[in-house]
Design a protein around this motif. Structure first.
Motif, PDB file in Angstrom:
ATOM      1  N   VAL A   5       0.853  -1.189   0.000  1.00 54.07           N
ATOM      2  CA  VAL A   5       0.000   0.000   0.000  1.00 54.07           C
ATOM      3  C   VAL A   5       0.887   1.237   0.000  1.00 54.07           C
ATOM      4  CG1 VAL A   5      -1.797   1.276   1.203  1.00 54.07           C
ATOM      5  CG2 VAL A   5      -1.807  -1.230   1.237  1.00 54.07           C
ATOM      6  N   GLU A   6       0.755   2.033  -1.076  1.00 55.50           N
ATOM      7  CA  GLU A   6       1.522   3.265  -1.180  1.00 55.50           C
ATOM      8  C   GLU A   6       0.726   4.433  -0.609  1.00 55.50           C
ATOM      9  OE1 GLU A   6       2.275   1.066  -5.202  1.00 55.50           O
ATOM     10  OE2 GLU A   6       0.552   1.571  -3.942  1.00 55.50           O
ATOM     11  N   SER A   7       1.435   5.422  -0.132  1.00 54.57           N
ATOM     12  CA  SER A   7       0.808   6.661   0.330  1.00 54.57           C
ATOM     13  C   SER A   7       1.795   7.807   0.151  1.00 54.57           C
ATOM     14  CB  SER A   7       0.389   6.553   1.799  1.00 54.57           C
ATOM     15  OG  SER A   7       1.509   6.333   2.618  1.00 54.57           O
ATOM     16  N   GLY A   8       1.266   9.031   0.233  1.00 55.96           N
ATOM     17  CA  GLY A   8       2.136  10.202   0.200  1.00 55.96           C
ATOM     18  C   GLY A   8       2.152  10.966  -1.097  1.00 55.96           C
ATOM     19  N   GLY A   9       1.439  10.486  -2.106  1.00 56.77           N
ATOM     20  CA  GLY A   9       1.405  11.217  -3.358  1.00 56.77           C
ATOM     21  C   GLY A   9       0.598  12.497  -3.223  1.00 56.77           C
ATOM     22  N   GLY A  10       0.649  13.326  -4.268  1.00 58.01           N
ATOM     23  CA  GLY A  10      -0.101  14.571  -4.247  1.00 58.01           C
ATOM     24  C   GLY A  10       0.365  15.534  -5.303  1.00 58.01           C
ATOM     25  N   LEU A  11      -0.052  16.775  -5.136  1.00 59.86           N
ATOM     26  CA  LEU A  11       0.298  17.853  -6.061  1.00 59.86           C
ATOM     27  C   LEU A  11       1.330  18.762  -5.400  1.00 59.86           C
ATOM     28  CD1 LEU A  11      -0.234  19.570  -8.633  1.00 59.86           C
ATOM     29  CD2 LEU A  11      -2.092  20.671  -7.352  1.00 59.86           C
ATOM     30  N   VAL A  12       2.387  19.057  -6.141  1.00 59.16           N
ATOM     31  CA  VAL A  12       3.444  19.902  -5.609  1.00 59.16           C
ATOM     32  C   VAL A  12       3.995  20.771  -6.732  1.00 59.16           C
ATOM     33  CG1 VAL A  12       5.262  18.196  -6.013  1.00 59.16           C
ATOM     34  CG2 VAL A  12       5.548  19.886  -4.190  1.00 59.16           C
ATOM     35  N   GLN A  13       4.501  21.935  -6.375  1.00 52.66           N
ATOM     36  CA  GLN A  13       5.109  22.805  -7.383  1.00 52.66           C
ATOM     37  C   GLN A  13       6.523  22.335  -7.707  1.00 52.66           C
ATOM     38  OE1 GLN A  13       4.824  26.837  -5.849  1.00 52.66           O
ATOM     39  NE2 GLN A  13       2.956  27.182  -7.035  1.00 52.66           N
ATOM     40  N   GLY A  16       9.684  21.500  -5.355  1.00 50.53           N
ATOM     41  CA  GLY A  16       9.213  21.041  -4.060  1.00 50.53           C
ATOM     42  C   GLY A  16       9.602  19.604  -3.770  1.00 50.53           C
ATOM     43  N   SER A  17       9.082  19.098  -2.656  1.00 52.60           N
ATOM     44  CA  SER A  17       9.414  17.750  -2.197  1.00 52.60           C
ATOM     45  C   SER A  17       8.156  16.979  -1.823  1.00 52.60           C
ATOM     46  CB  SER A  17      10.327  17.819  -0.962  1.00 52.60           C
ATOM     47  OG  SER A  17      11.546  18.451  -1.266  1.00 52.60           O
ATOM     48  N   LEU A  18       8.252  15.674  -1.956  1.00 49.59           N
ATOM     49  CA  LEU A  18       7.229  14.751  -1.480  1.00 49.59           C
ATOM     50  C   LEU A  18       7.932  13.520  -0.931  1.00 49.59           C
ATOM     51  CD1 LEU A  18       4.430  14.717  -4.241  1.00 49.59           C
ATOM     52  CD2 LEU A  18       4.193  15.548  -1.885  1.00 49.59           C
ATOM     53  N   ARG A  19       7.269  12.859   0.001  1.00 45.17           N
ATOM     54  CA  ARG A  19       7.778  11.602   0.536  1.00 45.17           C
ATOM     55  C   ARG A  19       6.715  10.534   0.370  1.00 45.17           C
ATOM     56  NH1 ARG A  19      12.115  10.593   3.883  1.00 45.17           N
ATOM     57  NH2 ARG A  19      12.088   8.610   5.018  1.00 45.17           N
ATOM     58  N   LEU A  20       7.053   9.513  -0.407  1.00 46.82           N
ATOM     59  CA  LEU A  20       6.157   8.376  -0.602  1.00 46.82           C
ATOM     60  C   LEU A  20       6.527   7.283   0.391  1.00 46.82           C
ATOM     61  CD1 LEU A  20       6.130   8.107  -4.500  1.00 46.82           C
ATOM     62  CD2 LEU A  20       4.742   9.558  -3.012  1.00 46.82           C
ATOM     63  N   SER A  21       5.513   6.550   0.815  1.00 48.35           N
ATOM     64  CA  SER A  21       5.742   5.445   1.726  1.00 48.35           C
ATOM     65  C   SER A  21       5.036   4.202   1.212  1.00 48.35           C
ATOM     66  CB  SER A  21       5.234   5.791   3.123  1.00 48.35           C
ATOM     67  OG  SER A  21       5.567   4.776   4.046  1.00 48.35           O
ATOM     68  N   ALA A  93       3.746  11.346 -12.524  1.00 50.03           N
ATOM     69  CA  ALA A  93       3.473   9.955 -12.882  1.00 50.03           C
ATOM     70  C   ALA A  93       2.713   9.294 -11.728  1.00 50.03           C
ATOM     71  CB  ALA A  93       4.765   9.194 -13.142  1.00 50.03           C
ATOM     72  N   VAL A  94       2.242   8.099 -12.000  1.00 53.31           N
ATOM     73  CA  VAL A  94       1.774   7.227 -10.921  1.00 53.31           C
ATOM     74  C   VAL A  94       2.984   6.425 -10.453  1.00 53.31           C
ATOM     75  CG1 VAL A  94       0.258   5.341 -10.261  1.00 53.31           C
ATOM     76  CG2 VAL A  94      -0.546   7.089 -11.878  1.00 53.31           C
ATOM     77  N   TYR A  95       3.225   6.444  -9.158  1.00 54.56           N
ATOM     78  CA  TYR A  95       4.381   5.765  -8.568  1.00 54.56           C
ATOM     79  C   TYR A  95       3.927   4.459  -7.915  1.00 54.56           C
ATOM     80  CZ  TYR A  95       7.430   9.701  -9.463  1.00 54.56           C
ATOM     81  OH  TYR A  95       8.191  10.671 -10.098  1.00 54.56           O
ATOM     82  N   TYR A  96       4.657   3.390  -8.224  1.00 57.64           N
ATOM     83  CA  TYR A  96       4.322   2.061  -7.735  1.00 57.64           C
ATOM     84  C   TYR A  96       5.448   1.506  -6.866  1.00 57.64           C
ATOM     85  CZ  TYR A  96       0.811   2.115 -11.447  1.00 57.64           C
ATOM     86  OH  TYR A  96      -0.246   2.432 -12.261  1.00 57.64           O
ATOM     87  N   THR A 119       0.340   5.447  -6.481  1.00 51.67           N
ATOM     88  CA  THR A 119      -0.075   6.737  -5.928  1.00 51.67           C
ATOM     89  C   THR A 119       0.337   7.839  -6.904  1.00 51.67           C
ATOM     90  OG1 THR A 119       0.028   8.178  -3.966  1.00 51.67           O
ATOM     91  CG2 THR A 119       2.053   7.024  -4.551  1.00 51.67           C
ATOM     92  N   GLN A 120      -0.566   8.780  -7.130  1.00 51.14           N
ATOM     93  CA  GLN A 120      -0.329   9.813  -8.136  1.00 51.14           C
ATOM     94  C   GLN A 120       0.561  10.917  -7.568  1.00 51.14           C
ATOM     95  OE1 GLN A 120      -1.583  10.135 -11.476  1.00 51.14           O
ATOM     96  NE2 GLN A 120      -0.094  11.822 -11.497  1.00 51.14           N
ATOM     97  N   VAL A 121       1.553  11.284  -8.355  1.00 47.26           N
ATOM     98  CA  VAL A 121       2.402  12.439  -8.064  1.00 47.26           C
ATOM     99  C   VAL A 121       2.287  13.398  -9.231  1.00 47.26           C
ATOM    100  CG1 VAL A 121       4.774  13.254  -7.775  1.00 47.26           C
ATOM    101  CG2 VAL A 121       4.009  11.175  -6.603  1.00 47.26           C
ATOM    102  N   THR A 122       1.902  14.627  -8.953  1.00 52.10           N
ATOM    103  CA  THR A 122       1.769  15.643  -9.983  1.00 52.10           C
ATOM    104  C   THR A 122       2.625  16.843  -9.603  1.00 52.10           C
ATOM    105  OG1 THR A 122      -0.501  14.944 -10.451  1.00 52.10           O
ATOM    106  CG2 THR A 122       0.178  17.097 -11.279  1.00 52.10           C
ATOM    107  N   VAL A 123       3.507  17.231 -10.521  1.00 51.02           N
ATOM    108  CA  VAL A 123       4.395  18.367 -10.288  1.00 51.02           C
ATOM    109  C   VAL A 123       4.028  19.463 -11.273  1.00 51.02           C
ATOM    110  CG1 VAL A 123       6.778  19.145 -10.106  1.00 51.02           C
ATOM    111  CG2 VAL A 123       6.201  16.755  -9.593  1.00 51.02           C
TER     112      VAL A 123
END
Length: 125
Positions: A5-13, A16-21, A93-96, A119-123
């Motif tokens: 189960v992935e989590s932590g995706g989202g929209l970022v400029q 920026g930074s994101l942390r997926l788990s 992208a969608v991160y797996y 989980t979707q990541v949009t930059v």
């Protein structure tokens, strides 16, 4: 039954930074190699990063993310994270998350036995 189960995706400029788990459940042991892949719209799924089983320091990266992304695992918690810094629009992208029933990490999709739903990541630029 193994589930990832992935989590932590989202929209970022951009910049920026994101942390997926990734939180495995079921019979996923610390011996398993773990990987992150991504798939952009209309493109094939590509390797992003991987980490050996047991290890917290044997890591591998795609050239496109080297120096910006960091994969890590917490064997006590049985989680694998992907810290993404200096994000670019092309990282969208969608991160797996994926798990392999051996300890040797691989960049090949076919080598992994279990996959998360993504989980979707949009930059944004």
């Amino acid at each position: 039954q193994v589930q990832l189960v992935e989590s932590g995706g989202g929209l970022v400029q951009a910049g920026g930074s994101l942390r997926l788990s990734c939180a495995p459940s079921g019979r996923v042991f610390i011996t398993y190699a773990m990987g992150w892949f991504r798939q952009a719209p209309g493109k094939e799924r590509d390797f992003v990063a991987a980490i050996n089983g047991y290890s917290t320091r044997y890591t591998y990266y795609a050239d496109s993310v080297k120096g910006r992304f960091t994969i890590s695992r917490d064997n006590a918690k049985n989680t694998v994270d992907l810290q993404m810094n200096s994000l670019k629009p092309e990282d969208t992208a969608v991160y797996y998350c994926a798990a392999r029933e051996t300890s040797s990490a691989s960049h090949q999709i076919r080598d992994y036995d279990y996959w998360g739903q993504g989980t979707q990541v949009t930059v944004s630029s």
